[in-house]
Every structure is written in C-alpha cells, then in structure tokens.
Design a protein around this motif. Structure first.
Motif, PDB file in Angstrom:
ATOM      1  N   ARG A 171      -4.928  13.164  -2.313  1.00 45.01           N
ATOM      2  CA  ARG A 171      -4.014  12.139  -1.810  1.00 45.01           C
ATOM      3  C   ARG A 171      -4.812  11.005  -1.186  1.00 45.01           C
ATOM      4  N   THR A 172      -4.419   9.782  -1.523  1.00 40.20           N
ATOM      5  CA  THR A 172      -5.114   8.639  -0.958  1.00 40.20           C
ATOM      6  C   THR A 172      -4.170   7.450  -0.901  1.00 40.20           C
ATOM      7  N   VAL A 173      -4.453   6.509  -0.016  1.00 37.04           N
ATOM      8  CA  VAL A 173      -3.666   5.284   0.096  1.00 37.04           C
ATOM      9  C   VAL A 173      -4.317   4.213  -0.764  1.00 37.04           C
ATOM     10  N   VAL A 174      -3.520   3.550  -1.586  1.00 38.16           N
ATOM     11  CA  VAL A 174      -4.033   2.535  -2.507  1.00 38.16           C
ATOM     12  C   VAL A 174      -3.243   1.242  -2.358  1.00 38.16           C
ATOM     13  N   ARG A 175      -3.830   0.173  -2.874  1.00 34.39           N
ATOM     14  CA  ARG A 175      -3.213  -1.154  -2.748  1.00 34.39           C
ATOM     15  C   ARG A 175      -2.847  -1.692  -4.132  1.00 34.39           C
ATOM     16  N   TYR A 176      -1.697  -2.338  -4.191  1.00 41.04           N
ATOM     17  CA  TYR A 176      -1.187  -2.892  -5.444  1.00 41.04           C
ATOM     18  C   TYR A 176      -1.028  -4.411  -5.349  1.00 41.04           C
ATOM     19  N   HIS A 177      -0.888  -4.997  -6.552  1.00 40.41           N
ATOM     20  CA  HIS A 177      -0.484  -6.401  -6.630  1.00 40.41           C
ATOM     21  C   HIS A 177       0.216  -6.586  -7.978  1.00 40.41           C
ATOM     22  N   CYS A 178       1.302  -5.843  -8.174  1.00 43.52           N
ATOM     23  CA  CYS A 178       1.955  -5.876  -9.476  1.00 43.52           C
ATOM     24  C   CYS A 178       3.467  -5.729  -9.326  1.00 43.52           C
ATOM     25  N   ALA A 179       4.160  -6.133 -10.371  1.00 46.74           N
ATOM     26  CA  ALA A 179       5.609  -6.018 -10.394  1.00 46.74           C
ATOM     27  C   ALA A 179       6.091  -5.285 -11.643  1.00 46.74           C
ATOM     28  N   TYR A 180       5.143  -4.751 -12.437  1.00 45.68           N
ATOM     29  CA  TYR A 180       5.491  -4.044 -13.671  1.00 45.68           C
ATOM     30  C   TYR A 180       4.766  -2.708 -13.715  1.00 45.68           C
ATOM     31  N   HIS A 198       0.584  13.216 -27.271  1.00 43.88           N
ATOM     32  CA  HIS A 198      -0.531  12.701 -28.068  1.00 43.88           C
ATOM     33  C   HIS A 198      -1.839  12.658 -27.282  1.00 43.88           C
ATOM     34  N   GLY A 199      -1.884  13.303 -26.121  1.00 41.76           N
ATOM     35  CA  GLY A 199      -3.158  13.483 -25.441  1.00 41.76           C
ATOM     36  C   GLY A 199      -3.394  12.672 -24.194  1.00 41.76           C
ATOM     37  N   LEU A 200      -2.517  11.733 -23.867  1.00 41.11           N
ATOM     38  CA  LEU A 200      -2.686  10.969 -22.638  1.00 41.11           C
ATOM     39  C   LEU A 200      -2.256  11.822 -21.453  1.00 41.11           C
ATOM     40  N   ARG A 201      -3.064  11.830 -20.414  1.00 40.41           N
ATOM     41  CA  ARG A 201      -2.738  12.638 -19.239  1.00 40.41           C
ATOM     42  C   ARG A 201      -2.381  11.741 -18.068  1.00 40.41           C
ATOM     43  N   PHE A 202      -1.206  11.961 -17.504  1.00 37.51           N
ATOM     44  CA  PHE A 202      -0.771  11.221 -16.323  1.00 37.51           C
ATOM     45  C   PHE A 202      -1.301  11.954 -15.096  1.00 37.51           C
ATOM     46  N   SER A 203      -2.324  11.396 -14.489  1.00 38.96           N
ATOM     47  CA  SER A 203      -3.100  12.141 -13.497  1.00 38.96           C
ATOM     48  C   SER A 203      -2.906  11.679 -12.060  1.00 38.96           C
ATOM     49  N   GLY A 204      -2.069  10.681 -11.841  1.00 41.03           N
ATOM     50  CA  GLY A 204      -1.784  10.241 -10.483  1.00 41.03           C
ATOM     51  C   GLY A 204      -0.379   9.689 -10.381  1.00 41.03           C
ATOM     52  N   HIS A 205       0.324  10.047  -9.295  1.00 40.70           N
ATOM     53  CA  HIS A 205       1.721   9.628  -9.120  1.00 40.70           C
ATOM     54  C   HIS A 205       1.942   9.161  -7.691  1.00 40.70           C
ATOM     55  N   ASP A 206       2.944   8.300  -7.532  1.00 39.85           N
ATOM     56  CA  ASP A 206       3.309   7.896  -6.178  1.00 39.85           C
ATOM     57  C   ASP A 206       4.264   8.932  -5.588  1.00 39.85           C
ATOM     58  N   GLU A 207       4.757   8.654  -4.399  1.00 40.80           N
ATOM     59  CA  GLU A 207       5.578   9.652  -3.701  1.00 40.80           C
ATOM     60  C   GLU A 207       6.931   9.886  -4.353  1.00 40.80           C
ATOM     61  N   SER A 208       7.354   8.968  -5.218  1.00 40.64           N
ATOM     62  CA  SER A 208       8.609   9.171  -5.937  1.00 40.64           C
ATOM     63  C   SER A 208       8.395   9.787  -7.315  1.00 40.64           C
ATOM     64  N   GLY A 209       7.124  10.086  -7.653  1.00 41.85           N
ATOM     65  CA  GLY A 209       6.815  10.708  -8.930  1.00 41.85           C
ATOM     66  C   GLY A 209       6.503   9.747 -10.053  1.00 41.85           C
ATOM     67  N   GLU A 213       0.850  -1.181   0.000  1.00 42.93           N
ATOM     68  CA  GLU A 213       0.000   0.000   0.000  1.00 42.93           C
ATOM     69  C   GLU A 213       0.890   1.236   0.000  1.00 42.93           C
ATOM     70  N   THR A 214       0.565   2.204  -0.850  1.00 46.20           N
ATOM     71  CA  THR A 214       1.332   3.447  -0.903  1.00 46.20           C
ATOM     72  C   THR A 214       0.373   4.612  -1.138  1.00 46.20           C
ATOM     73  N   VAL A 215       0.908   5.812  -1.003  1.00 45.73           N
ATOM     74  CA  VAL A 215       0.129   7.023  -1.243  1.00 45.73           C
ATOM     75  C   VAL A 215       0.204   7.390  -2.719  1.00 45.73           C
ATOM     76  N   VAL A 216      -0.959   7.730  -3.295  1.00 45.96           N
ATOM     77  CA  VAL A 216      -1.026   8.272  -4.649  1.00 45.96           C
ATOM     78  C   VAL A 216      -1.557   9.694  -4.560  1.00 45.96           C
TER      79      VAL A 216
END
Length: 235
Positions: free
Chosen positions: A157-166, A179-190, A138-141
């Motif tokens: 800001r919210t705490v979220v849960r993962y289950h991934c390695a990629y 090309h129009g994709l917006r990166f709208s959420g980041h973790d604490e390291s960016g 779990e980390t902050v996004v």
C-alpha cells in the motif's frame, strides 16, 4: 555496484507546461548521482515515434504523460515496440492509457476500442472519463501480492499522486486479463491503477504519476525500477 549507461526514449510531446516533463530530467540526474544508474535520455516526439526505426537501439522506453498526444499512432508504436521486442517499458498517466489501448487492439483483437478523450463519441471506449477527476489528487494504491508492482513499490500500500481525468473502463477487463495483462494495483474502490505483463522483462503502466512524487529530488521506486531494468551492471 556500477552500471553501464543505458539509452532511454522519453516518448511524448515535450512541453514546459507539463509538470511531469520538467520533473523527469532532475529525477534522472538524481539516479545518476546517487545510485550510478545513468540513463542517457532522448526525447522522442510522438510524431517521430511512429516512423520506422525511430525507437531502434533504445534500452528502455517511457511513454510519458501529456495526452492527448500529437500522434496517437506514435504513442501506440512506442508501446508495441517495447512489448514485442522485450524492451523495458514504463507508461505513466497517458502512457498507462495508451498501453491499455495498444494491448486491447493488437493482442486482444479489440480493434474498435478508443480513447474517449480523443474520440468522445466512440461506440466502444476503452479509456473513459473518471467519475471523479483525479487531477491534483493523492490516493492510496494497493498492489497485488507477488506482482512486479509490489516488488517495485516495496510495499502493498502506498500513497500516489495523479493528474488525470480518464481511466480504464470496465467493459473489457476480463478480455484483457484473459489475454495475459495483469491488473496489479487498485485504488480503494477497486479501480485499476496499475497493470503489467508477467512474461515481459519489465512492462509496467501506472495511471498515477510517480514523477510527481515528493519535491522532485528523490526518484520514485517506479522510476528507479525502470532504470535498473534498462541498465547493465559492469565491473
């Protein structure tokens, strides 16, 4: 408010071994009981999703976790169908990863990009191994102000849960954004953890898994937002 039932395609290779797959039906039931947001859900295996017409008539598409998918083409078809037809779309975990691959290939002209989990020796991987696995973490996004992500989460800001390695590599971020994709959420390291299409009715992809939040009885705001985007109010 009362909503008409909406047809939801759950694209993925359903398995009792995938925790997200066992959680999703209960979350949809809770939405129907508590908020009258009824989603008539159909599981569409990725092998079926690549067939012409397999996703016709659905009011929303959710590319669910569970990669590597049995059919990469089916996963990409689910993303492209939702993107091009303006169908509300949610991609979580593997769904996020393949949403990025689809956009890179078919919108940005990066036809050679690959997913390193499936093609570990690829010359141009778009989805790469995370420096630190997020399986079970779990980390902050942090959501970018003014984005769909912020509106859906109801906070920056919210705490979220993962289950991934990629996750999404950095090599083509500028091209995707141009090309129009917006990166709208980041973790604490960016690092990118959420992405969206501003000109689409509802297109949201999260590397985290909102379906794993809490004890499975309370739908995460991301899941509720997909349902609300798909459902039509009546009466």
């Amino acid at each position: 408010m009362t909503y008409a039932p909406a047809r939801l395609a759950l694209v993925g290779d359903r398995s009792p071994a995938v925790r997200a797959h066992t959680r999703i039906p209960g979350l949809l039931d809770a939405l129907a009981r508590r908020e009258r947001l009824v989603l008539d859900a159909y599981w569409v295996p990725t092998e079926d999703a690549e067939q012409p017409g397999a996703l016709d008539g659905f009011d929303a598409i959710w590319l669910v976790p569970g990669s590597p998918y049995r059919s990469e083409a089916g996963a990409l078809t689910a993303v492209r169908t939702a993107r091009e037809r303006g169908v509300p779309f949610l991609g979580t975990c593997g769904g996020f990863q393949y949403a990025m691959v689809e956009y890179a290939r078919h919108v940005c002209g990066l036809g050679g990009v690959e997913h390193a989990e499936v093609h570990p020796d690829a010359a141009d991987p778009l989805i790469v191994p995370l420096s630190c696995s997020l399986v079970g973490h779990e980390t902050v996004v942090t959501a970018v102000p003014g984005t769909l992500a912020e509106r859906v989460l109801g906070t920056d800001r919210t705490v979220v849960r993962y289950h991934c390695a990629y996750g999404l590599g950095t090599a083509h971020l500028e091209v995707l954004a141009a090309h129009g994709l917006r990166f709208s959420g980041h973790d604490e390291s960016g690092e990118v953890r959420m992405a969206e299409l501003p000109d689409h009715p509802f297109f949201l992809a999260t590397l985290f898994q909102p379906e794993l939040a809490g004890d499975g009885t309370e739908p995460h705001p991301v899941v509720r937002a997909l349902a609300a985007a798909a459902a039509l109010p009546v009466g």
